[in-house]
Design a protein around this motif. Sequence first.
Motif, PDB file in Angstrom:
ATOM      1  N   ALA A 219       0.834  -1.213   0.000  1.00  0.00           N
ATOM      2  CA  ALA A 219       0.000   0.000   0.000  1.00  0.00           C
ATOM      3  C   ALA A 219       0.867   1.261   0.000  1.00  0.00           C
ATOM      4  CB  ALA A 219      -0.925  -0.003   1.218  1.00  0.00           C
ATOM      5  N   CYS A 220       2.005   1.202   0.659  1.00  0.00           N
ATOM      6  CA  CYS A 220       2.888   2.375   0.724  1.00  0.00           C
ATOM      7  C   CYS A 220       3.735   2.553  -0.525  1.00  0.00           C
ATOM      8  CB  CYS A 220       3.813   2.263   1.936  1.00  0.00           C
ATOM      9  SG  CYS A 220       2.980   2.392   3.515  1.00  0.00           S
ATOM     10  N   THR A 221       4.116   1.469  -1.174  1.00  0.00           N
ATOM     11  CA  THR A 221       5.074   1.574  -2.281  1.00  0.00           C
ATOM     12  C   THR A 221       4.458   1.382  -3.661  1.00  0.00           C
ATOM     13  OG1 THR A 221       5.667  -0.773  -2.113  1.00  0.00           O
ATOM     14  CG2 THR A 221       6.990   0.807  -0.837  1.00  0.00           C
ATOM     15  N   PHE A 222       3.167   1.095  -3.758  1.00  0.00           N
ATOM     16  CA  PHE A 222       2.545   0.883  -5.068  1.00  0.00           C
ATOM     17  C   PHE A 222       2.657   2.099  -5.985  1.00  0.00           C
ATOM     18  CE2 PHE A 222      -0.835   0.414  -8.166  1.00  0.00           C
ATOM     19  CZ  PHE A 222      -0.651  -0.890  -8.569  1.00  0.00           C
ATOM     20  N   PRO A 223       2.518   3.335  -5.479  1.00  0.00           N
ATOM     21  CA  PRO A 223       2.697   4.484  -6.386  1.00  0.00           C
ATOM     22  C   PRO A 223       4.061   4.515  -7.060  1.00  0.00           C
ATOM     23  CG  PRO A 223       1.615   5.202  -4.390  1.00  0.00           C
ATOM     24  CD  PRO A 223       2.042   3.775  -4.161  1.00  0.00           C
ATOM     25  N   LEU A 224       5.100   4.057  -6.377  1.00  0.00           N
ATOM     26  CA  LEU A 224       6.428   4.020  -6.995  1.00  0.00           C
ATOM     27  C   LEU A 224       6.463   3.014  -8.144  1.00  0.00           C
ATOM     28  CD1 LEU A 224       8.621   4.231  -3.793  1.00  0.00           C
ATOM     29  CD2 LEU A 224       8.331   5.993  -5.544  1.00  0.00           C
ATOM     30  N   ASP A 225       5.733   1.923  -8.006  1.00  0.00           N
ATOM     31  CA  ASP A 225       5.673   0.948  -9.088  1.00  0.00           C
ATOM     32  C   ASP A 225       4.924   1.521 -10.289  1.00  0.00           C
ATOM     33  OD1 ASP A 225       6.333  -1.728  -9.965  1.00  0.00           O
ATOM     34  OD2 ASP A 225       4.183  -2.119  -9.919  1.00  0.00           O
ATOM     35  N   THR A 226       3.864   2.273 -10.027  1.00  0.00           N
ATOM     36  CA  THR A 226       3.137   2.927 -11.112  1.00  0.00           C
ATOM     37  C   THR A 226       4.041   3.908 -11.847  1.00  0.00           C
ATOM     38  OG1 THR A 226       1.048   2.706  -9.915  1.00  0.00           O
ATOM     39  CG2 THR A 226       1.129   4.363 -11.649  1.00  0.00           C
ATOM     40  N   LEU A 227       4.795   4.695 -11.102  1.00  0.00           N
ATOM     41  CA  LEU A 227       5.720   5.639 -11.724  1.00  0.00           C
ATOM     42  C   LEU A 227       6.789   4.910 -12.539  1.00  0.00           C
ATOM     43  CD1 LEU A 227       6.159   8.157  -8.797  1.00  0.00           C
ATOM     44  CD2 LEU A 227       5.036   8.593 -10.975  1.00  0.00           C
TER      45      LEU A 227
ATOM     46  N   LYS B   8       6.628   1.945 -14.023  1.00  0.00           N
ATOM     47  CA  LYS B   8       6.072   1.390 -15.259  1.00  0.00           C
ATOM     48  C   LYS B   8       5.777   2.477 -16.283  1.00  0.00           C
ATOM     49  CE  LYS B   8       4.329  -2.744 -13.127  1.00  0.00           C
ATOM     50  NZ  LYS B   8       3.194  -3.472 -12.627  1.00  0.00           N
ATOM     51  N   ASN B   9       5.294   3.617 -15.836  1.00  0.00           N
ATOM     52  CA  ASN B   9       5.044   4.722 -16.760  1.00  0.00           C
ATOM     53  C   ASN B   9       6.342   5.258 -17.344  1.00  0.00           C
ATOM     54  OD1 ASN B   9       2.113   5.819 -17.029  1.00  0.00           O
ATOM     55  ND2 ASN B   9       2.312   5.075 -14.932  1.00  0.00           N
ATOM     56  N   LEU B  10       7.380   5.346 -16.537  1.00  0.00           N
ATOM     57  CA  LEU B  10       8.677   5.805 -17.043  1.00  0.00           C
ATOM     58  C   LEU B  10       9.245   4.822 -18.057  1.00  0.00           C
ATOM     59  CD1 LEU B  10      10.409   7.232 -13.857  1.00  0.00           C
ATOM     60  CD2 LEU B  10       9.826   8.477 -15.927  1.00  0.00           C
ATOM     61  N   GLN B  11       9.098   3.533 -17.789  1.00  0.00           N
ATOM     62  CA  GLN B  11       9.618   2.542 -18.727  1.00  0.00           C
ATOM     63  C   GLN B  11       8.858   2.570 -20.045  1.00  0.00           C
ATOM     64  OE1 GLN B  11       9.269  -0.923 -16.243  1.00  0.00           O
ATOM     65  NE2 GLN B  11      11.458  -0.914 -15.771  1.00  0.00           N
ATOM     66  N   ALA B  12       7.565   2.826 -19.990  1.00  0.00           N
ATOM     67  CA  ALA B  12       6.756   2.819 -21.211  1.00  0.00           C
ATOM     68  C   ALA B  12       6.858   4.124 -21.986  1.00  0.00           C
ATOM     69  CB  ALA B  12       5.297   2.544 -20.857  1.00  0.00           C
ATOM     70  N   ASP B  13       6.844   5.253 -21.286  1.00  0.00           N
ATOM     71  CA  ASP B  13       6.753   6.547 -21.959  1.00  0.00           C
ATOM     72  C   ASP B  13       8.013   7.389 -21.867  1.00  0.00           C
ATOM     73  OD1 ASP B  13       4.131   5.823 -22.438  1.00  0.00           O
ATOM     74  OD2 ASP B  13       3.377   6.845 -20.658  1.00  0.00           O
TER      75      ASP B  13
ATOM     76  N   SER C 160      -3.907   3.442  -9.472  1.00  0.00           N
ATOM     77  CA  SER C 160      -4.676   2.761 -10.526  1.00  0.00           C
ATOM     78  C   SER C 160      -3.784   1.946 -11.451  1.00  0.00           C
ATOM     79  CB  SER C 160      -5.475   3.780 -11.326  1.00  0.00           C
ATOM     80  OG  SER C 160      -4.597   4.647 -12.019  1.00  0.00           O
ATOM     81  N   GLY C 161      -2.481   1.959 -11.230  1.00  0.00           N
ATOM     82  CA  GLY C 161      -1.575   1.197 -12.058  1.00  0.00           C
ATOM     83  C   GLY C 161      -1.244   1.916 -13.344  1.00  0.00           C
ATOM     84  N   TYR C 162      -0.613   1.214 -14.268  1.00  0.00           N
ATOM     85  CA  TYR C 162      -0.218   1.831 -15.522  1.00  0.00           C
ATOM     86  C   TYR C 162      -1.456   2.149 -16.298  1.00  0.00           C
ATOM     87  CZ  TYR C 162       1.687   2.651 -20.088  1.00  0.00           C
ATOM     88  OH  TYR C 162       1.997   3.221 -21.296  1.00  0.00           O
TER      89      TYR C 162
END
Length: 112
Positions: free
Chosen positions: A73-81, A83-88, A110-112
């Motif tokens: 719950a605390c680190t999920f936003p970092l995973d979203t960031l 994945k977005n950096l890797q894709a875009d 909300s994820g990628y």
Amino acid sequence: QVGGAQWALLWPRPQLAPLYSGLGPALLRSAGGMAIWLSTRNGLERSAPESLQRSPWARDWLVGMASTALTDACTFPLDTLKKNLQADGGSFPALARRLLLRGGWPRLYSGY
């Protein structure tokens, strides 16, 4: 015969920078997540009620589950960031600002 432009489309030159574009958030999630998980696990294990102290497997399962849920719950936003950096591509602060402006904190969950 394949010309230079066609050859470049078929076999583009490898670029290493996009491979590492999500490295910052990934390292933050890994190191921060480990710190959160260990401190939560140790605190919950020490404060577990006596009934759970007599059943170590149940204590370890419940403590591990709760620690993992809090860490995610605390680190999920970092995973979203990440994945977005890797894709875009782009920069970490600019992407975080853009996602927060688009949807606030819920957008980071909300994820990628």
